[in-house]
Design an enzyme around this catalytic site. Structure first.
Site, mmCIF file in Angstrom:
data_model
loop_
_atom_site.group_PDB
_atom_site.id
_atom_site.type_symbol
_atom_site.label_atom_id
_atom_site.label_comp_id
_atom_site.label_asym_id
_atom_site.label_seq_id
_atom_site.Cartn_x
_atom_site.Cartn_y
_atom_site.Cartn_z
ATOM 1 N N GLU A 1 134.651 17.534 55.881
ATOM 2 C CA GLU A 1 134.902 18.978 55.720
ATOM 3 C C GLU A 1 136.203 19.251 54.981
ATOM 4 O O GLU A 1 136.301 20.214 54.236
ATOM 5 C CB GLU A 1 134.942 19.660 57.086
ATOM 6 C CG GLU A 1 133.572 19.704 57.671
ATOM 7 C CD GLU A 1 133.277 20.962 58.433
ATOM 8 O OE1 GLU A 1 134.208 21.511 59.035
ATOM 9 O OE2 GLU A 1 132.107 21.371 58.418
ATOM 10 N N HIS B 1 126.674 15.895 57.694
ATOM 11 C CA HIS B 1 127.739 15.685 56.710
ATOM 12 C C HIS B 1 127.677 14.343 55.990
ATOM 13 O O HIS B 1 128.322 14.153 54.972
ATOM 14 C CB HIS B 1 129.103 15.770 57.408
ATOM 15 C CG HIS B 1 129.463 17.142 57.854
ATOM 16 N ND1 HIS B 1 128.688 17.868 58.723
ATOM 17 C CD2 HIS B 1 130.522 17.925 57.553
ATOM 18 C CE1 HIS B 1 129.259 19.042 58.941
ATOM 19 N NE2 HIS B 1 130.371 19.099 58.245
ATOM 20 N N CYS C 1 123.766 12.616 60.790
ATOM 21 C CA CYS C 1 124.628 13.798 60.867
ATOM 22 C C CYS C 1 124.573 14.522 59.518
ATOM 23 O O CYS C 1 124.541 13.866 58.471
ATOM 24 C CB CYS C 1 126.056 13.369 61.190
ATOM 25 S SG CYS C 1 127.228 14.727 61.194
HETATM 26 N N1 DGL Z 1 125.960 19.415 62.158
HETATM 27 C C1 DGL Z 1 126.397 18.390 63.078
HETATM 28 C C2 DGL Z 1 125.360 17.274 63.153
HETATM 29 O O1 DGL Z 1 124.532 17.094 62.278
HETATM 30 C C3 DGL Z 1 127.739 17.839 62.672
HETATM 31 C C4 DGL Z 1 128.872 18.796 62.869
HETATM 32 C C5 DGL Z 1 129.116 19.173 64.321
HETATM 33 O O2 DGL Z 1 129.599 18.339 65.104
HETATM 34 O O3 DGL Z 1 128.797 20.305 64.661
HETATM 35 O O4 DGL Z 1 125.375 16.537 64.100
#
Ligand code: DGL
Length: 265
Positions: A154, A186, A184
């Site tokens: 990020e 990201h 995940c």
């Molecule tokens: N969007 C979350 C995931 O895919 C990652 C970011 C978060 O911890 O909220 O697990």
């Protein structure tokens, strides 16, 4: 009606971009809960509460189908949404996650001894292990929680990421994994670094390369859902908090002219 894409923050834009590339005709509404991100270290009850609010909001935005791009929310709260909330409130609409399609892609690619890199919430839920073992009882699964990677991605601090990624990969590589699931939103930003670090012998499963094709396949198999979807090429990007950094990420991760709009869910 539209396709909703939900994420705890902006990482899901990487998936949205890949979905729009594969299926450009549809109208999409993205909702990123930037006010409450990260979800990765929160309790299951809280994640459920947040996901229910997001789903409710996206349905009110006229979404027929919602893709929960967030692995943590998919792992910790999606089943309850599908089993309890949907039949009661929106029986004709659908909410799909990213864990099952990713597990299917891993097994289809021949994974027998796989690593999973994800947030602590996703790892603790055991969702990847459960879904992989449903598809192949004998598959070996090794998980590693990687809490530092979301903030690094990020902040765009990828130059600092390599030694940290190496540290997370080390215990997985010790198990001689044949494939690695990037569990995940990201992590697609890190996939070329990860591919380099694990070498050619480990197949890296990245959701931006998996989920769009799975969605296309789902829409083919469910014409009753597909025919309700509008095709105006609309892309609305909604977030629960806006900062200049968030606007910059949206421009980098989705498209140059991306504009975020703040909403209250
Ligand atoms: N969007 C979350 C995931 O895919 C990652 C970011 C978060 O911890 O909220 O697990």
């Amino acid at each position: 009606m539209k396709i909703g894409v939900f994420d705890s923050g902006l990482g899901g834009l990487l998936l949205l971009r890949a979905m729009v590339k594969k299926l450009p005709a549809y109208d999409y509404v993205y909702l990123g809960d930037t006010k409450r991100v990260p979800y990765g270290n929160r309790s299951q009850d809280t994640i459920y509460e947040f996901l229910e609010e997001a789903v409710e909001y996206l349905f009110k935005q006229n979404c027929q189908l919602i893709i929960v791009a967030c692995n943590t929310a998919s792992a910790q709260a999606l089943r309850k949404i599908q089993k309890n909330y949907l039949p009661k409130h929106y029986p004709d609409r659908r909410v799909l996650g990213v864990i099952i399609p990713t597990a299917e892609a891993a097994v289809a690619s021949g994974a027998k001894n796989t690593g999973v890199l994800a947030t602590a919430g996703t790892v603790n839920s055991g969702a990847f292990v459960r879904e992989l073992k449903k598809l192949d009882k004998k598959i070996q699964v090794w998980q590693e929680a990687a809490p530092l990677l979301v903030p690094l991605v990020e902040q765009g601090e990828l130059k600092w990421a390599e030694p940290i990624v190496k540290g997370y990969l080390k215990p997985l590589l010790k198990h001689k994994i044949d494939s690695l699931i990037l569990g995940c939103t990201h992590y697609p930003r890190l996939k070329s670094m990860i591919r380099k670090l694990v070498g050619k012998g480990v197949k890296v499963i990245s959701q931006d390369e998996v989920v769009p094709a799975k969605l296309a396949d789902y829409l083919k198999r469910h014409p009753e859902i597909e025919k309700k979807l509008s095709k105006g090429r609309g892309r609305k990007l909604l977030v629960t908090d806006i900062t200049p950094e968030a606007e910059k990420l949206a421009r980098n991760w989705f498209r140059k002219g991306a504009v975020l709009r703040r909403v209250y869910i």
